[in-house]
Every structure is written in structure tokens, then in C-alpha cells.
Design a protein around this motif. Structure first.
Motif, PDB file in Angstrom:
ATOM      1  N   ASP A 220       0.844  -1.188   0.000  1.00 22.03           N
ATOM      2  CA  ASP A 220       0.000   0.000   0.000  1.00 22.03           C
ATOM      3  C   ASP A 220       0.884   1.245   0.000  1.00 22.03           C
ATOM      4  O   ASP A 220       2.107   1.158   0.149  1.00 22.03           O
ATOM      5  CB  ASP A 220      -0.964   0.004   1.195  1.00 22.03           C
ATOM      6  CG  ASP A 220      -0.252   0.094   2.538  1.00 22.03           C
ATOM      7  OD1 ASP A 220       0.546   1.044   2.733  1.00 22.03           O
ATOM      8  OD2 ASP A 220      -0.498  -0.761   3.402  1.00 22.03           O
TER       9      ASP A 220
ATOM     10  N   THR B 161      -3.597  -0.134  -4.580  1.00 18.52           N
ATOM     11  CA  THR B 161      -4.292  -0.861  -3.520  1.00 18.52           C
ATOM     12  C   THR B 161      -5.461  -0.087  -2.937  1.00 18.52           C
ATOM     13  O   THR B 161      -6.139  -0.567  -2.031  1.00 18.52           O
ATOM     14  CB  THR B 161      -3.321  -1.207  -2.374  1.00 18.52           C
ATOM     15  OG1 THR B 161      -2.774   0.011  -1.833  1.00 18.52           O
ATOM     16  CG2 THR B 161      -2.189  -2.087  -2.866  1.00 18.52           C
TER      17      THR B 161
ATOM     18  N   PRO C 183       5.341  -0.125  -3.731  1.00 20.69           N
ATOM     19  CA  PRO C 183       4.074   0.584  -3.959  1.00 20.69           C
ATOM     20  C   PRO C 183       3.942   1.064  -5.392  1.00 20.69           C
ATOM     21  O   PRO C 183       4.935   1.440  -6.035  1.00 20.69           O
ATOM     22  CB  PRO C 183       4.165   1.773  -2.985  1.00 20.69           C
ATOM     23  CG  PRO C 183       5.165   1.364  -1.961  1.00 20.69           C
ATOM     24  CD  PRO C 183       6.152   0.491  -2.667  1.00 20.69           C
TER      25      PRO C 183
ATOM     26  N   CYS D  14      -3.611   5.098  -5.592  1.00 20.96           N
ATOM     27  CA  CYS D  14      -2.765   3.950  -5.291  1.00 20.96           C
ATOM     28  C   CYS D  14      -3.433   2.692  -5.830  1.00 20.96           C
ATOM     29  O   CYS D  14      -4.666   2.567  -5.804  1.00 20.96           O
ATOM     30  CB  CYS D  14      -2.574   3.839  -3.778  1.00 20.96           C
ATOM     31  SG  CYS D  14      -1.475   2.482  -3.280  1.00 20.96           S
TER      32      CYS D  14
END
Length: 213
Positions: free
Chosen positions: A43, A85, A155, A83
Motif C-alpha cells: 500500500d 491498492t 508501492p 494507489c
């Protein structure tokens, strides 16, 4: 004669219709399954650091006897990206530096070639710099599959509109952006697939950070 011809053609037409329907349903099912799998990427919560804080309690290690990179350089574009996630969007200018940002897509062969080297860089340089992916012009299922297949865990942000490329005045990928601790762009590399040695050299030269081998 017409009745006999119709009887002969009916099974063929039904078979063709069945292939199309089955193919469409299968594609939907596979894509849904891909999106339902856990993300291979970390994340993005750790990408930003409050002012005055030191990431992970670590101190960046400069290269011994290496000249500091020249001062200046433009700041990162003022963009906010999502992002992979989920969670809160990330403002690029808030990303903790020094950082190496890699723009990639699953359909890009050189991107696939170099992604494992960026993963190894993120492991070897943990606490010294941030490695961040930006997935562009891609499908979520395609990006997810590449992350799973190549063991990419750093990430990753999503930029389907190519806003970062446009802001940098570049059109091709892969693209690697080296950013110093002040959030300024020191180098943009578009030379093709990078390997471990080339990445380490770019980081040493432009960010004055040593990467353990």
C-alpha cells in the motif's frame, strides 16, 4: 432443397454462437477473478513522511568520496494519483525522497524486463531511498498479473491518463525518474530496460546514494 440446406446450416450457426458467448463469458470471469485477488503491491501509506520526520528511523548513506549531485532541478509535477491498492490519493510532491519512480505497463516488453531489478533495488536500498511504480495505460488485471508473476511488491500508483508523462514532456515507457530528498527531479532516464548495475550507477551519480550489492 431449401429445408435440407437450412437443416445442415443450423448446427454450424449454433456452434459459432456458442463459441462467441462462451468466450465473452470466460473473459469476464477471468477479469473479475483477477480483480478479486489480493494486490501484490504494497500500500502507499508509507510513501509520504510528515515534515521533519526521518523515514523508518534510517539515515541516507551517501557514496564515499562521491561528489554531491548538482543543486537545482525542477520539482516533481503537481499531480495527485491513486494507489493501486486503494486508500487516499497520493500527491507526488509529498513522496518521500530520495526516490526512484518507474513508469511501466504490462504490455511493455522492456518494462517487464526491468521490473525485477527495481524490486531488488527496493530491497537493497530500503531506508535509503523510496522505489515507486507508476502503472500507465494499462488494465488492472494486466498490472496485477505482472506484479504476481515477477514478484513486484513496491508501492504502485495508477496513471491511466498519462498525466505524469505529459508533465515530464515524455511519451515513451519505460521511464525512470530520480528525485532528490528535496523533491526535485535530478534525472529522467528513457534509455530502455535497466539492469541492477545501471540502476545502481544512476542512483549513485544523480542521488549520491550507495546501493549495497
Amino acid at each position: 432443397m431449401r429445408t435440407r440446406l437450412a437443416a445442415l446450416l443450423a448446427p454450424v450457426l449454433l456452434a459459432l454462437a456458442g463459441c462467441t458467448a462462451a468466450g465473452g463469458e470466460g473473459a469476464t470471469t477471468r477479469d473479475g477473478a483477477a480483480q478479486g485477488r489480493p494486490s501484490p503491491f504494497q500500500d502507499c501509506a508509507g510513501l509520504t513522511t510528515p515534515a521533519g520526520a526521518t523515514p523508518h528511523g534510517a539515515v541516507s548513506e551517501s557514496v564515499p568520496n562521491a561528489a554531491d549531485p548538482p543543486a537545482g532541478g525542477p520539482p516533481l509535477p503537481e499531480l495527485t494519483l491513486t494507489c493501486f491498492t486503494g486508500g487516499a490519493p497520493i500527491a507526488l510532491r509529498d513522496v518521500r525522497g530520495p526516490a526512484v519512480i518507474n513508469l511501466w505497463a504490462s504490455w511493455c516488453a522492456p518494462c517487464r524486463t526491468e521490473l525485477p531489478a527495481f524490486q531488488r533495488l527496493s530491497e537493497r536500498a530500503e531506508g535509503r531511498l523510496t522505489v515507486l511504480g507508476v502503472n500507465t495505460r494499462d488494465t488492472r488485471s494486466g498490472a496485477q498479473s505482472i506484479g504476481e508473476d515477477f514478484g513486484v511488491r513496491f508501492p504502485t500508483l495508477v496513471d491511466q491518463g498519462e498525466s505524469l508523462q505529459r508533465s515530464l514532456g515524455r511519451s515513451a515507457i519505460p521511464l525512470t525518474v530520480l528525485v532528490d530528498a528535496d523533491g526535485r527531479v535530478r534525472h529522467v532516464d528513457a534509455s530502455g530496460a535497466l539492469d541492477d548495475a545501471r540502476l545502481a550507477e544512476l542512483v549513485r551519480r544523480h542521488l549520491a546514494v550507495a546501493v549495497p550489492q
